[in-house]
Motif scaffolding. Sequence first.
Motif, PDB file in Angstrom:
ATOM      1  N   LEU A  31       0.054  -3.298 -21.385  1.00 13.83           N
ATOM      2  CA  LEU A  31      -0.655  -3.519 -19.996  1.00 13.83           C
ATOM      3  C   LEU A  31      -2.381  -3.551 -19.755  1.00 13.83           C
ATOM      4  O   LEU A  31      -2.600  -3.238 -19.111  1.00 13.83           O
ATOM      5  CB  LEU A  31       0.260  -2.003 -19.857  1.00 13.83           C
ATOM      6  N   GLU A  32      -2.441  -3.526 -20.788  1.00 15.33           N
ATOM      7  CA  GLU A  32      -4.317  -3.287 -21.127  1.00 15.33           C
ATOM      8  C   GLU A  32      -4.658  -5.103 -21.282  1.00 15.33           C
ATOM      9  O   GLU A  32      -4.710  -5.736 -22.225  1.00 15.33           O
ATOM     10  CB  GLU A  32      -5.322  -1.980 -22.708  1.00 15.33           C
ATOM     11  N   GLU A  33      -6.412  -5.173 -20.808  1.00 12.83           N
ATOM     12  CA  GLU A  33      -6.768  -6.431 -21.109  1.00 12.83           C
ATOM     13  C   GLU A  33      -8.202  -5.646 -21.997  1.00 12.83           C
ATOM     14  O   GLU A  33      -8.979  -5.162 -21.291  1.00 12.83           O
ATOM     15  CB  GLU A  33      -7.408  -6.847 -20.089  1.00 12.83           C
ATOM     16  N   ILE A  34      -7.264  -5.773 -23.829  1.00 14.11           N
ATOM     17  CA  ILE A  34      -8.269  -6.148 -23.665  1.00 14.11           C
ATOM     18  C   ILE A  34      -9.805  -6.398 -25.004  1.00 14.11           C
ATOM     19  O   ILE A  34      -9.282  -7.777 -25.443  1.00 14.11           O
ATOM     20  CB  ILE A  34      -7.556  -5.121 -26.091  1.00 14.11           C
ATOM     21  N   ALA A  35     -10.538  -6.634 -24.843  1.00 13.37           N
ATOM     22  CA  ALA A  35     -11.768  -6.928 -25.112  1.00 13.37           C
ATOM     23  C   ALA A  35     -12.198  -7.188 -26.782  1.00 13.37           C
ATOM     24  O   ALA A  35     -12.837  -7.379 -27.227  1.00 13.37           O
ATOM     25  CB  ALA A  35     -12.763  -6.800 -24.575  1.00 13.37           C
ATOM     26  N   ASP A  36     -11.630  -5.731 -26.908  1.00 17.04           N
ATOM     27  CA  ASP A  36     -12.554  -5.434 -28.231  1.00 17.04           C
ATOM     28  C   ASP A  36     -11.814  -4.347 -29.530  1.00 17.04           C
ATOM     29  O   ASP A  36     -10.745  -3.839 -29.089  1.00 17.04           O
ATOM     30  CB  ASP A  36     -13.728  -5.009 -28.172  1.00 17.04           C
ATOM     31  N   GLY A  37     -12.277  -4.111 -30.663  1.00 17.25           N
ATOM     32  CA  GLY A  37     -11.490  -3.419 -31.401  1.00 17.25           C
ATOM     33  C   GLY A  37     -12.124  -2.429 -31.393  1.00 17.25           C
ATOM     34  O   GLY A  37     -10.682  -0.827 -31.153  1.00 17.25           O
ATOM     35  N   PHE A  38     -13.157  -1.596 -30.253  1.00 18.97           N
ATOM     36  CA  PHE A  38     -13.265  -0.164 -30.501  1.00 18.97           C
ATOM     37  C   PHE A  38     -11.974  -0.072 -29.086  1.00 18.97           C
ATOM     38  O   PHE A  38     -11.865   1.252 -29.289  1.00 18.97           O
ATOM     39  CB  PHE A  38     -14.463  -0.648 -29.825  1.00 18.97           C
TER      40      PHE A  38
END
Length: 79
Positions: A31-38
Amino acid sequence: MRISMDGRGRYLDNIFIERLWRSLKQEAIYLEEIADGFQARRVVKNWMAFYNNKRPHSALDRRTPDEAYWAALEEQKAA
């Protein structure tokens, strides 16, 4: 908890973690658009806090894992 190394019951040992991963992916990761590891770490951390502290579980009589854990601890102290 007991580790199963004999091969009989291995699937039963793994089913609980597989259900957890499936829920995490379906309820948070996808459900999230995750851009990086953080951001990924933050999403997982927030979902795990929700899962343990706010989400009722049918297997725990609609209690959260946190409520079930502390209730069991209190029962052990009383005994």
